[in-house]
Design an enzyme around this catalytic site. Structure first.
Site, short mmCIF file in Angstrom:
data_model
loop_
_atom_site.label_atom_id
_atom_site.label_comp_id
_atom_site.label_asym_id
_atom_site.label_seq_id
_atom_site.Cartn_x
_atom_site.Cartn_y
_atom_site.Cartn_z
N HIS A 7 2.08 -7.36 4.96
CA HIS A 7 1.56 -6.02 5.19
C HIS A 7 2.53 -5.17 5.98
O HIS A 7 3.46 -5.69 6.61
CB HIS A 7 0.19 -6.05 5.88
CG HIS A 7 0.18 -6.60 7.27
ND1 HIS A 7 -0.12 -7.92 7.55
CD2 HIS A 7 0.42 -6.03 8.46
CE1 HIS A 7 -0.07 -8.11 8.85
NE2 HIS A 7 0.26 -6.97 9.44
N GLU A 43 -9.24 -2.27 12.38
CA GLU A 43 -8.26 -2.18 11.30
C GLU A 43 -8.93 -2.11 9.93
O GLU A 43 -10.06 -2.57 9.73
CB GLU A 43 -7.33 -3.38 11.33
CG GLU A 43 -8.06 -4.70 11.10
CD GLU A 43 -7.11 -5.87 10.97
OE1 GLU A 43 -6.50 -6.23 11.97
OE2 GLU A 43 -6.99 -6.42 9.87
N GLN A 60 -1.93 -2.01 6.43
CA GLN A 60 -2.88 -2.32 7.50
C GLN A 60 -2.94 -1.10 8.43
O GLN A 60 -1.98 -0.80 9.13
CB GLN A 60 -2.40 -3.54 8.29
CG GLN A 60 -3.32 -3.98 9.41
CD GLN A 60 -2.69 -5.11 10.22
OE1 GLN A 60 -1.60 -4.95 10.76
NE2 GLN A 60 -3.36 -6.24 10.28
N HIS A 84 4.63 -1.94 12.61
CA HIS A 84 5.29 -3.23 12.40
C HIS A 84 5.31 -3.59 10.93
O HIS A 84 4.59 -3.00 10.12
CB HIS A 84 4.60 -4.35 13.20
CG HIS A 84 3.19 -4.66 12.77
ND1 HIS A 84 2.09 -4.04 13.32
CD2 HIS A 84 2.70 -5.53 11.86
CE1 HIS A 84 0.99 -4.52 12.76
NE2 HIS A 84 1.34 -5.44 11.87
N GLU A 134 6.15 -9.38 12.29
CA GLU A 134 5.06 -10.36 12.35
C GLU A 134 5.26 -11.39 11.25
O GLU A 134 5.75 -11.05 10.17
CB GLU A 134 3.73 -9.60 12.16
CG GLU A 134 2.48 -10.46 12.21
CD GLU A 134 1.21 -9.62 12.01
OE1 GLU A 134 1.27 -8.36 12.09
OE2 GLU A 134 0.16 -10.23 11.75
C1 MC0 Z 1 7.25 -1.56 21.58
N1 MC0 Z 1 8.53 -1.34 21.23
C2 MC0 Z 1 8.63 -1.29 19.92
C3 MC0 Z 1 7.33 -1.46 19.43
N2 MC0 Z 1 6.49 -1.65 20.48
N3 MC0 Z 1 9.69 -1.10 19.11
C4 MC0 Z 1 9.45 -1.07 17.78
N4 MC0 Z 1 8.19 -1.22 17.24
C5 MC0 Z 1 7.13 -1.42 18.02
N5 MC0 Z 1 5.93 -1.56 17.49
C6 MC0 Z 1 9.66 -1.16 22.17
C7 MC0 Z 1 9.37 -0.04 23.15
O1 MC0 Z 1 9.75 1.21 22.62
C8 MC0 Z 1 10.22 -0.44 24.33
O2 MC0 Z 1 11.55 -0.04 24.11
C9 MC0 Z 1 10.15 -1.94 24.32
O3 MC0 Z 1 9.80 -2.32 22.98
C10 MC0 Z 1 9.08 -2.47 25.27
O4 MC0 Z 1 7.87 -1.84 24.92
P1 MC0 Z 1 6.69 -1.46 25.93
O5 MC0 Z 1 6.07 -0.22 25.45
O6 MC0 Z 1 7.17 -1.54 27.33
O7 MC0 Z 1 5.63 -2.56 25.66
P2 MC0 Z 1 5.58 -4.09 26.03
O8 MC0 Z 1 6.90 -4.65 26.36
O9 MC0 Z 1 4.48 -4.28 26.99
O10 MC0 Z 1 5.12 -4.65 24.62
C11 MC0 Z 1 5.92 -4.61 23.49
C12 MC0 Z 1 5.55 -5.84 22.60
C13 MC0 Z 1 4.01 -5.74 22.38
C14 MC0 Z 1 6.31 -5.73 21.30
C15 MC0 Z 1 5.92 -7.11 23.35
O11 MC0 Z 1 3.68 -4.53 21.72
C16 MC0 Z 1 3.45 -6.90 21.62
O12 MC0 Z 1 3.19 -7.96 22.19
N6 MC0 Z 1 3.23 -6.74 20.28
C17 MC0 Z 1 2.68 -7.80 19.47
C18 MC0 Z 1 1.20 -7.64 19.27
C19 MC0 Z 1 0.83 -6.37 18.53
O13 MC0 Z 1 1.66 -5.49 18.33
N7 MC0 Z 1 -0.47 -6.28 18.18
C20 MC0 Z 1 -0.99 -5.11 17.47
C21 MC0 Z 1 -1.10 -5.39 16.04
P3 MC0 Z 1 12.41 0.76 25.21
O14 MC0 Z 1 13.75 0.97 24.56
O15 MC0 Z 1 11.63 1.99 25.50
O16 MC0 Z 1 12.48 -0.20 26.38
S1 MC0 Z 1 -2.33 -6.61 15.76
C22 MC0 Z 1 -2.11 -7.11 14.17
O17 MC0 Z 1 -1.27 -6.60 13.50
C23 MC0 Z 1 -3.05 -8.21 13.69
C24 MC0 Z 1 -4.48 -7.78 13.81
C25 MC0 Z 1 -2.74 -8.66 12.27
O18 MC0 Z 1 -1.73 -8.27 11.68
O19 MC0 Z 1 -3.51 -9.46 11.72
#
Ligand code: MC0
Length: 150
Positions: A7, A43, A60, A84, A134
């Site tokens: 997705h 979602e 998604q 993503h 992912e």
């Molecule tokens: C953050 N950053 C990204 C981003 N999110 N870059 C590209 N795409 C994204 N989606 C960048 C920010 O701009 C920042 O860069 C750096 O990463 C740190 O971000 P932050 O805003 O300080 O946030 P953190 O570090 O607390 O978290 C970022 C992280 C988090 C990726 C670790 O979002 C995470 O754990 N994501 C995985 C879970 C997720 O996204 N769940 C939602 C979908 P700079 O350069 O400014 O430092 S759930 C889903 O999809 C499920 C239901 C499913 O598929 O079944």
């Protein structure tokens, strides 16, 4: 082995309005809706096509359920848009381990539960040229293709 695009995750501020845009503009219908409280999202999955490996490809649409969730934080900073990309695999554990061995940060020690009972993990966007990535091993889709909450 990653075998398909499972997705593309799209962050939106109003799920119902975004679903209606995709229906009215492209004719895509909702296949499944779900609330994932662990991930902090409501979602809608729009099925684009099925594939021979038992999986499929979806859009998604993701609306945050709280501001401090990953999608909530991302929306506040960037606004709506692609959040993503998710690759499908029959073996999320093995592929995550192999990718970790190449020096890419895998965000979870063990895969967690994702959409429609799938098992998911994420790769850090800073290790993937700016793309939050992912990995998904899909479960059998729910029989009624309707809604779930967990
Ligand atoms: C953050 N950053 C990204 C981003 N999110 N870059 C590209 N795409 C994204 N989606 C960048 C920010 O701009 C920042 O860069 C750096 O990463 C740190 O971000 P932050 O805003 O300080 O946030 P953190 O570090 O607390 O978290 C970022 C992280 C988090 C990726 C670790 O979002 C995470 O754990 N994501 C995985 C879970 C997720 O996204 N769940 C939602 C979908 P700079 O350069 O400014 O430092 S759930 C889903 O999809 C499920 C239901 C499913 O598929 O079944």
């Amino acid at each position: 082995m990653l075998t398909r695009i499972d997705h593309i995750g799209i962050a939106c501020s109003n799920l119902d309005a975004t679903v209606e845009f995709y229906r009215a503009t492209y004719g895509f219908e909702v296949f499944h809706t779900e609330v994932n409280e662990e991930q902090g999202v409501r979602e809608a999955m729009l099925k684009i096509n099925g594939t021979s490996d038992g999986g499929a490809s979806y859009l998604q649409l993701l609306e945050p359920t709280r501001e401090d969730s990953a999608v909530g934080k991302w929306l506040a900073k960037n606004g709506e848009g692609v959040h993503h990309i998710a690759f499908g695999t029959a073996d999320v554990d093995g592929d995550a381990e192999a990718i970790r061995g190449k020096g890419v940060r895998v965000l979870y020690d063990e895969p967690r539960i994702g959409s429609m009972g799938s098992r998911i993990t994420f790769l850090h966007p800073k290790d993937c040229h700016g793309v939050l990535t992912e990995l998904v091993t899909s479960a059998e889709p729910p029989a009624d293709h309707s809604s779930a909450e967990h």
